[in-house]
Design an enzyme around this catalytic site. Structure first.
Site, PDB file in Angstrom:
ATOM      1  N   CYS A 108       0.821  -1.236   0.000  1.00 16.08           N
ATOM      2  CA  CYS A 108       0.000   0.000   0.000  1.00 16.08           C
ATOM      3  C   CYS A 108       0.844   1.271   0.000  1.00 16.08           C
ATOM      4  O   CYS A 108       0.591   2.196  -0.785  1.00 16.08           O
ATOM      5  CB  CYS A 108      -0.961  -0.015   1.178  1.00 16.08           C
ATOM      6  SG  CYS A 108      -0.265  -0.714   2.671  1.00 16.08           S
ATOM      7  N   GLN A 122       1.169   5.017   9.239  1.00 16.11           N
ATOM      8  CA  GLN A 122       0.226   4.100   8.615  1.00 16.11           C
ATOM      9  C   GLN A 122      -0.958   3.774   9.522  1.00 16.11           C
ATOM     10  O   GLN A 122      -0.795   3.491  10.711  1.00 16.11           O
ATOM     11  CB  GLN A 122       0.963   2.818   8.193  1.00 16.11           C
ATOM     12  CG  GLN A 122       2.049   3.130   7.170  1.00 16.11           C
ATOM     13  CD  GLN A 122       2.812   1.920   6.669  1.00 16.11           C
ATOM     14  OE1 GLN A 122       4.029   1.978   6.539  1.00 16.11           O
ATOM     15  NE2 GLN A 122       2.142   0.824   6.358  1.00 16.11           N
ATOM     16  N   ARG A 155       3.317   2.547  12.501  1.00 20.23           N
ATOM     17  CA  ARG A 155       1.860   2.400  12.637  1.00 20.23           C
ATOM     18  C   ARG A 155       1.361   3.463  13.603  1.00 20.23           C
ATOM     19  O   ARG A 155       1.936   3.618  14.691  1.00 20.23           O
ATOM     20  CB  ARG A 155       1.542   0.997  13.190  1.00 20.23           C
ATOM     21  CG  ARG A 155       0.077   0.709  13.356  1.00 20.23           C
ATOM     22  CD  ARG A 155      -0.631   0.324  12.073  1.00 20.23           C
ATOM     23  NE  ARG A 155      -0.131  -0.902  11.509  1.00 20.23           N
ATOM     24  CZ  ARG A 155      -0.232  -1.224  10.219  1.00 20.23           C
ATOM     25  NH1 ARG A 155      -0.819  -0.405   9.368  1.00 20.23           N
ATOM     26  NH2 ARG A 155       0.250  -2.358   9.775  1.00 20.23           N
ATOM     27  N   HIS A 181      -2.933   6.048   4.701  1.00 21.85           N
ATOM     28  CA  HIS A 181      -1.520   6.067   5.079  1.00 21.85           C
ATOM     29  C   HIS A 181      -0.920   7.416   4.653  1.00 21.85           C
ATOM     30  O   HIS A 181      -1.130   7.878   3.527  1.00 21.85           O
ATOM     31  CB  HIS A 181      -0.747   4.950   4.380  1.00 21.85           C
ATOM     32  CG  HIS A 181      -1.082   3.578   4.890  1.00 21.85           C
ATOM     33  ND1 HIS A 181      -1.806   3.347   6.033  1.00 21.85           N
ATOM     34  CD2 HIS A 181      -0.757   2.340   4.402  1.00 21.85           C
ATOM     35  CE1 HIS A 181      -1.929   2.041   6.231  1.00 21.85           C
ATOM     36  NE2 HIS A 181      -1.304   1.411   5.249  1.00 21.85           N
TER      37      HIS A 181
HETATM   38  P1  NAP Z   1      -8.834  -8.792   6.654  1.00 22.81           P
HETATM   39  O1  NAP Z   1      -9.713  -7.597   6.800  1.00 22.81           O
HETATM   40  O2  NAP Z   1      -8.268  -9.385   7.890  1.00 22.81           O
HETATM   41  O3  NAP Z   1      -9.693  -9.925   5.869  1.00 22.81           O
HETATM   42  C1  NAP Z   1      -9.147 -11.172   5.479  1.00 22.81           C
HETATM   43  C2  NAP Z   1     -10.169 -12.280   5.736  1.00 22.81           C
HETATM   44  O4  NAP Z   1     -10.393 -12.451   7.126  1.00 22.81           O
HETATM   45  C3  NAP Z   1     -11.563 -12.044   5.203  1.00 22.81           C
HETATM   46  O5  NAP Z   1     -11.611 -12.298   3.833  1.00 22.81           O
HETATM   47  C4  NAP Z   1     -12.395 -13.056   5.986  1.00 22.81           C
HETATM   48  O6  NAP Z   1     -12.299 -14.335   5.357  1.00 22.81           O
HETATM   49  C5  NAP Z   1     -11.656 -13.117   7.316  1.00 22.81           C
HETATM   50  N1  NAP Z   1     -12.324 -12.469   8.433  1.00 22.81           N
HETATM   51  C6  NAP Z   1     -12.280 -12.932   9.702  1.00 22.81           C
HETATM   52  N2  NAP Z   1     -12.963 -12.132  10.518  1.00 22.81           N
HETATM   53  C7  NAP Z   1     -13.458 -11.118   9.789  1.00 22.81           C
HETATM   54  C8  NAP Z   1     -14.263  -9.994  10.081  1.00 22.81           C
HETATM   55  N3  NAP Z   1     -14.685  -9.730  11.325  1.00 22.81           N
HETATM   56  N4  NAP Z   1     -14.569  -9.139   9.091  1.00 22.81           N
HETATM   57  C9  NAP Z   1     -14.149  -9.372   7.834  1.00 22.81           C
HETATM   58  N5  NAP Z   1     -13.403 -10.446   7.503  1.00 22.81           N
HETATM   59  C10 NAP Z   1     -13.043 -11.325   8.467  1.00 22.81           C
HETATM   60  O7  NAP Z   1      -7.611  -8.504   5.717  1.00 22.81           O
HETATM   61  P2  NAP Z   1      -7.356  -7.259   4.724  1.00 22.81           P
HETATM   62  O8  NAP Z   1      -6.883  -6.091   5.482  1.00 22.81           O
HETATM   63  O9  NAP Z   1      -8.527  -7.095   3.823  1.00 22.81           O
HETATM   64  O10 NAP Z   1      -6.087  -7.789   3.913  1.00 22.81           O
HETATM   65  C11 NAP Z   1      -6.190  -8.787   2.898  1.00 22.81           C
HETATM   66  C12 NAP Z   1      -4.870  -8.862   2.146  1.00 22.81           C
HETATM   67  O11 NAP Z   1      -4.623  -7.602   1.509  1.00 22.81           O
HETATM   68  C13 NAP Z   1      -3.649  -9.120   3.055  1.00 22.81           C
HETATM   69  O12 NAP Z   1      -2.738  -9.932   2.373  1.00 22.81           O
HETATM   70  C14 NAP Z   1      -3.066  -7.744   3.256  1.00 22.81           C
HETATM   71  O13 NAP Z   1      -1.690  -7.781   3.522  1.00 22.81           O
HETATM   72  C15 NAP Z   1      -3.343  -7.100   1.910  1.00 22.81           C
HETATM   73  N6  NAP Z   1      -3.432  -5.644   1.963  1.00 22.81           N
HETATM   74  C16 NAP Z   1      -4.173  -5.046   2.939  1.00 22.81           C
HETATM   75  C17 NAP Z   1      -4.241  -3.654   2.978  1.00 22.81           C
HETATM   76  C18 NAP Z   1      -5.041  -2.941   4.031  1.00 22.81           C
HETATM   77  O14 NAP Z   1      -4.981  -1.704   4.071  1.00 22.81           O
HETATM   78  N7  NAP Z   1      -5.777  -3.611   4.910  1.00 22.81           N
HETATM   79  C19 NAP Z   1      -3.578  -2.904   2.010  1.00 22.81           C
HETATM   80  C20 NAP Z   1      -2.844  -3.555   1.005  1.00 22.81           C
HETATM   81  C21 NAP Z   1      -2.799  -4.923   1.000  1.00 22.81           C
HETATM   82  P3  NAP Z   1     -13.509 -15.378   5.305  1.00 22.81           P
HETATM   83  O15 NAP Z   1     -14.724 -14.650   4.818  1.00 22.81           O
HETATM   84  O16 NAP Z   1     -13.068 -16.428   4.379  1.00 22.81           O
HETATM   85  O17 NAP Z   1     -13.663 -15.805   6.713  1.00 22.81           O
END
Ligand code: NAP
Length: 371
Positions: A138, A165, A271, A278
């Site tokens: 990001c 961030q 962070r 960010h």
């Molecule tokens: P995240 O919010 O933790 O979501 C990932 C998975 O966690 C969801 O698809 C879901 O899978 C599960 N999950 C469990 N509890 C949840 C809840 N209460 N609410 C929503 N989902 C829940 O991860 P993310 O931030 O989107 O990141 C995903 C990927 O993108 C990572 O590899 C990260 O490094 C990358 N990334 C993130 C960002 C950012 O700003 N967050 C920026 C760039 C890249 P199920 O539906 O299968 O359970």
């Protein structure tokens, strides 16, 4: 015939922002969407007021189901990619894999996508049969969009950065924990008697509450609220955090720079308790002395999302804060000035929504190129 596109991780932070953008842009009209889950298999597909997806969530680990897809777009995270991608590819599946996680970024047969910067590389990669496309880190993507003009004109010798961030950059569990931390403090702050105490007493009580054993910190490990954490991701052998390491390596991969022409980039990633977006502060050494006016022109003309913010307090408070950028595709860059240390040294500050241009938007646009 419409391409069959599988969505994995659509419920998380990045995934839900991706779906929102796809709904706004009516992208779903051009594909056949199939939704998967790692934890809610058999439950109903997502439902939106203006778009219904009949049917039920499939198992994101079912290789036979995944093999039926033309394109997989995953925002599920590293563990999923590590577990599924190699098995799927070795099963002979030759569809397109679009990923938000970092694992495959540096693979030689994968391209990091950020089309306002590397549109030609994406076109060539598709033409040359590349099938794996990964969104950049990001902060890398947001830095490159902000400084796009200077990179494109090969004007940067090196960049030193400090990042600020947001909590949501770590994922849904972390943002919830930040809110729980606020809630925990509120038990003291919401008492009527609190504000009649002396300010030093309040400060002392707040500090001792944040150090309380029960303070919610399972994910961040320490309190983030009223604090900061100058370490993001794992450790590299040279003392950098992995987040810091990604800045130079991914940027040069996106630019396809030759070894003798690499842009040197290093600094500290931190962070902070911003909710979303960010921020980054840069010291940039330019290859030549060009006027600030010319620099502003180069930056503004590079892409339609970057906007130069005038270097005054009023404009900065109005347009250069996480709160003013959140939920938008805008990439403001301000605090532009030549540093006292020399006329080739430029200072700049930029902010971008790490869930939009920092994650979901490059993936959405990649999907669009393919369909
Ligand atoms: P995240 O919010 O933790 O979501 C990932 C998975 O966690 C969801 O698809 C879901 O899978 C599960 N999950 C469990 N509890 C949840 C809840 N209460 N609410 C929503 N989902 C829940 O991860 P993310 O931030 O989107 O990141 C995903 C990927 O993108 C990572 O590899 C990260 O490094 C990358 N990334 C993130 C960002 C950012 O700003 N967050 C920026 C760039 C890249 P199920 O539906 O299968 O359970």
């Amino acid at each position: 015939m419409k391409k069959k596109v599988g969505f994995i991780g659509w419920r998380g932070m990045v995934g839900s922002v991706l779906l929102k953008r796809m709904l706004e842009e009516k992208d779903f009209l051009h594909i056949k969407s199939i939704f998967f889950s790692t934890s809610q298999i058999g439950e109903k597909n997502p439902k939106f007021s203006n778009f219904l997806f009949p049917g039920f969530l499939k198992d994101a680990y079912n290789i036979e189901e995944l093999k039926k897809l033309d394109i997989i777009i995953t925002c599920q995270g590293s563990l999923y990619t590590q577990k599924v991608f190699p098995i799927l590819r070795s099963s002979g599946w030759s569809g397109y894999w679009i990923d938000a996680a970092s694992d495959l970024r540096m693979n030689k047969d994968a391209l990091i996508v950020l089309d306002p910067i590397n549109h030609m590389h994406i076109k060539n990669a598709i033409y040359n049969g590349i099938k794996t496309f990964v969104g950049g880190n990001c902060t890398v993507s947001l830095m490159m969009l902000a400084l796009g003009g200077l990179f494109r004109q090969n004007l940067i010798k090196w960049v030193s950065f400090s990042t600020y961030q947001a909590a949501s950059g770590a994922g849904s569990k972390y943002i919830k924990e930040l809110l729980e931390q606020i809630n925990f403090l509120n038990q003291y702050l919401s008492k009527k008697s609190t504000f009649s105490q002396s300010i030093l007493k309040i400060e002392k009580n707040i500090t001792s509450i944040t150090k309380n054993f029960d303070f919610p910190k399972k994910n961040f490990l320490i309190p983030l609220i009223l604090n900061l954490i100058p370490w993001i991701d794992s450790s590299m052998p040279n003392g950098q955090s992995k987040e810091e390491w990604k800045m130079e390596s991914e940027t040069n991969k996106i630019l396809s720079t030759e070894n003798n022409n690499r842009v040197l980039i290093d600094g500290t990633c931190v962070r902070v308790s911003s909710l979303r977006c960010h921020s980054q502060s840069f010291v940039i050494k330019l290859k030549k002395d060009i006027s600030l006016h010319k620099i502003e022109e180069i930056l503004s003309n590079d892409n339609k999302w970057v906007k130069v913010i005038s270097n005054d307090k009023e404009s900065t408070l109005k347009e250069l804060t996480p709160l003013s950028v959140t939920g938008t595709l805008n990439i403001p860059i301000g605090r532009l000035r030549k540093l006292n240390i020399g006329s080739k040294y430029l200072s700049a500050f930029t902010i971008g929504d790490q869930l939009l241009w920092g994650a979901a938007e490059p993936l959405r646009r990649m999907l669009k190129f393919l369909v």
